[in-house]
Design a protein around this motif. Structure first.
Motif, short mmCIF file in Angstrom:
data_model
loop_
_atom_site.label_atom_id
_atom_site.label_comp_id
_atom_site.label_asym_id
_atom_site.label_seq_id
_atom_site.Cartn_x
_atom_site.Cartn_y
_atom_site.Cartn_z
N UNK A 47 16.65 -9.14 -12.30
CA UNK A 47 17.01 -9.15 -13.73
C UNK A 47 17.23 -7.73 -14.25
N UNK A 48 17.15 -6.76 -13.38
CA UNK A 48 17.36 -5.36 -13.80
C UNK A 48 16.18 -4.77 -14.54
N UNK A 49 14.98 -5.36 -14.30
CA UNK A 49 13.80 -4.84 -15.02
C UNK A 49 12.96 -3.89 -14.17
N UNK A 50 13.49 -3.43 -13.06
CA UNK A 50 12.73 -2.50 -12.20
C UNK A 50 13.16 -2.67 -10.77
N UNK A 51 12.74 -1.74 -9.93
CA UNK A 51 13.10 -1.82 -8.50
C UNK A 51 11.91 -2.44 -7.76
N UNK A 52 12.21 -3.39 -6.91
CA UNK A 52 11.15 -4.11 -6.17
C UNK A 52 10.21 -3.13 -5.49
N UNK A 53 10.79 -2.16 -4.81
CA UNK A 53 10.03 -1.16 -4.07
C UNK A 53 9.01 -0.45 -4.99
N UNK A 54 9.47 -0.06 -6.18
CA UNK A 54 8.59 0.67 -7.10
C UNK A 54 7.53 -0.25 -7.71
N UNK A 55 7.98 -1.44 -8.09
CA UNK A 55 7.05 -2.38 -8.75
C UNK A 55 5.90 -2.75 -7.81
N UNK A 56 6.20 -2.79 -6.50
CA UNK A 56 5.17 -3.21 -5.53
C UNK A 56 4.22 -2.09 -5.13
N UNK A 57 4.44 -0.88 -5.60
CA UNK A 57 3.62 0.26 -5.12
C UNK A 57 2.11 0.03 -5.26
N UNK A 58 1.63 -0.46 -6.42
CA UNK A 58 0.17 -0.69 -6.52
C UNK A 58 -0.33 -1.71 -5.48
N UNK A 59 0.51 -2.72 -5.18
CA UNK A 59 0.11 -3.73 -4.18
C UNK A 59 0.05 -3.10 -2.79
N UNK A 60 1.02 -2.21 -2.52
CA UNK A 60 1.05 -1.53 -1.21
C UNK A 60 -0.22 -0.70 -1.03
N UNK A 61 -0.61 -0.05 -2.10
CA UNK A 61 -1.81 0.79 -2.06
C UNK A 61 -3.05 -0.07 -1.78
N UNK A 62 -3.12 -1.20 -2.49
CA UNK A 62 -4.26 -2.11 -2.28
C UNK A 62 -4.29 -2.60 -0.84
N UNK A 63 -3.10 -2.88 -0.29
CA UNK A 63 -3.04 -3.36 1.10
C UNK A 63 -3.63 -2.30 2.03
N UNK A 64 -3.19 -1.06 1.87
CA UNK A 64 -3.67 0.01 2.75
C UNK A 64 -5.17 0.21 2.57
N UNK A 65 -5.63 0.20 1.33
CA UNK A 65 -7.08 0.35 1.08
C UNK A 65 -7.86 -0.79 1.73
N UNK A 66 -7.30 -2.00 1.63
CA UNK A 66 -7.98 -3.16 2.20
C UNK A 66 -8.02 -3.08 3.73
N UNK A 67 -6.99 -2.46 4.31
CA UNK A 67 -6.96 -2.31 5.76
C UNK A 67 -8.04 -1.30 6.21
N UNK A 68 -8.22 -0.25 5.43
CA UNK A 68 -9.27 0.72 5.74
C UNK A 68 -10.63 0.02 5.70
N UNK A 69 -10.81 -0.79 4.66
CA UNK A 69 -12.08 -1.49 4.50
C UNK A 69 -12.33 -2.48 5.64
N UNK A 70 -11.26 -3.16 6.05
CA UNK A 70 -11.40 -4.11 7.17
C UNK A 70 -11.83 -3.38 8.44
N UNK A 71 -11.13 -2.28 8.74
CA UNK A 71 -11.46 -1.53 9.97
C UNK A 71 -12.89 -1.02 9.92
N UNK A 72 -13.34 -0.64 8.71
CA UNK A 72 -14.72 -0.16 8.58
C UNK A 72 -15.70 -1.31 8.79
N UNK A 73 -15.36 -2.45 8.21
CA UNK A 73 -16.24 -3.62 8.30
C UNK A 73 -16.42 -4.07 9.76
N UNK A 74 -15.34 -3.90 10.52
CA UNK A 74 -15.39 -4.33 11.92
C UNK A 74 -16.38 -3.51 12.75
N UNK A 75 -16.77 -2.34 12.22
CA UNK A 75 -17.71 -1.49 12.97
C UNK A 75 -19.16 -1.83 12.67
#
Ligand SMILES: Cc1cc2nc3c(=O)[nH]c(=O)nc-3n(C[C@H](O)[C@H](O)[C@H](O)COP(=O)(O)OP(=O)(O)OC[C@H]3O[C@@H](n4cnc5c(N)ncnc54)[C@H](O)[C@@H]3O)c2cc1C
Length: 362
Positions: free
Chosen positions: A290-318
């Motif tokens: 709809x021209x209200x933003x770029x998908x890539x930019x709008x998803x940035x906070x979600x991408x960050x959460x994903x990476x943070x969650x991956x760090x937490x998972x790898x830590x939990x596995x230890x």
């Protein structure tokens, strides 16, 4: 613009609702006979994972006019390890029903949509590409993304669950961190009503876990739940998911194809939370169109959460069970409340910031 959405799940329907509201009529293809046509299970939205948003459901309603009703507000979370227990109280989140249930989350979304969904669809992505200007892949898995070389798989998980009858507090969710029945994984109980709950145990399919006897692990977990609840529970339904893939797209958009929900990599690797990110990627796809933003930019906070969650998972596995005991003990009182009930603190970001130097994530 002729927009095809493949998959009428959380991301596909959220996208369709948002497109309609902006005057674009989508074409929605669902391969099943109705929405949420799968086993019934309970899922939760945990406000702490979406900080600084304080209340996920009012956020979706106020900002995007996506209206959802939970089966329960989560007022209490009890976390058990082998020998410890922590209780956190507050406005922690919401529990919802998925699957074949009249009040399932996707049925709620469907009611907010005017466009008819085309059920029993056999159309492939390639078919849709030929006939539509834009294609949104929202099939709930990374299969297409992977096929197109656009996906990095981080783990696959085996889940075993059951619907049980007993006496439950609708506002209390329970979780177990115990390697003896969920090695490197987690287990939980989500009440669906005061007499029904969903219990699930989930662990990653790492080589060291492949020889495990899943039946034995389940029996251990089930005994543990009954012991902690001081009740004998009656199983009325059971389900199993093998090879539930958790991973992430390299590009959310390639040409005029968008990857939404789990196709995008919305599911968080830490405890498998994917509902809120899936809804958001659906909305973001529509916003881009709809021209209200770029998908890539709008998803940035979600991408960050994903990476943070991956760090937490790898830590939990230890963590072995002794460390889980220490962790759970520390979650009692102030620390647990600060992380899980104070949405001004981005719990995922803070913990991952602390852990990143010792966890090697590419
Ligand atoms: C047992 C279990 C428990 C979970 N618990 C939680 C939880 O507590 N909290 C949380 O946040 N997340 C949880 N999740 C994750 C969450 O359910 C998902 O991340 C979310 O549903 C993904 O949304 P989606 O839109 O990508 O896919 P879905 O909502 O799964 O929708 C995909 C749709 O696409 C359809 N489809 C598939 N293939 C095709 C095709 N070829 N053509 C047309 N249609 C197709 C499917 O039938 C389905 O309707 C859980 C997942 C599982 C399996």
């Amino acid at each position: 613009m002729q927009v095809a959405i493949m998959g009428a799940g959380l991301s596909g329907l959220s996208c369709a609702i948002t497109l309609e509201r902006h005057g674009i009529k989508p074409y929605i293809f669902e391969n099943r006979k109705e929405v949420d046509d799968r086993f019934v299970n309970g899922e939760i939205f945990l406000n702490a994972l979406n900080a600084p948003i304080e209340d996920t459901f009012s956020y979706l309603a106020n900002e995007f006019q996506i209206y959802l009703q939970p089966v329960g507000h989560i007022k209490k979370l009890i976390i058990y390890s082998e020998n410890e227990q922590a209780t956190v109280t507050g406005n922690l989140g919401f529990s919802v029903i998925r699957g074949r249930h009249e009040n399932s989350l996707c049925k709620q979304l469907l009611k907010q949509l005017d466009t008819e969904v085309m059920y029993h669809s056999q159309s492939t992505y390639e078919d849709l590409l030929k006939n539509y200007t834009h294609v949104i892949l929202a099939t709930g898995d990374g299969a297409y993304s992977e096929k197109m070389g656009n996906y990095e798989k981080h783990l696959t998980v085996s889940l075993k669950g059951a619907i049980v009858e007993g006496k439950f507090d609708k506002y209390t969710t329970m979780a177990w961190l115990d390697n003896s029945f969920a090695p490197k994984g987690y287990s939980y109980l989500i009440p669906l009503s005061s007499t029904k709950a969903n219990i699930v145990t989930a662990y990653p399919n790492y080589p060291e876990n492949t020889l495990l006897d899943s039946h034995l692990l389940w029996n251990k977990f089930f005994s543990r739940v009954q012991k902690d609840l001081k009740q004998v529970l009656n199983i009325t339904d059971a389900f199993k998911v093998t090879e539930y893939v958790i991973g992430k797209c390299h590009h959310g958009r390639i040409g005029n194809t968008f990857f939404a929900g789990n196709c995008y990599g919305a599911i968080m690797p830490f405890l498998g939370f994917g509902q809120f990110p899936s809804i958001m990627t659906g909305i973001h796809t529509a916003y881009d169109l709809c021209g209200k933003g770029k998908y890539h930019d709008l998803n940035k906070p979600l991408d960050k959460s994903y990476t943070n969650a991956l760090v937490l998972r790898r830590a939990m596995e230890r963590l072995d069970n002794k460390k889980f005991d220490l962790l759970v003990k520390s979650l009692n009182g102030y620390i647990g409340k600060t992380f899980l009930d104070h949405s001004s603190i981005n719990f995922l970001s803070l913990i991952s910031h602390i852990l990143k130097p010792v966890i090697n994530i590419k």
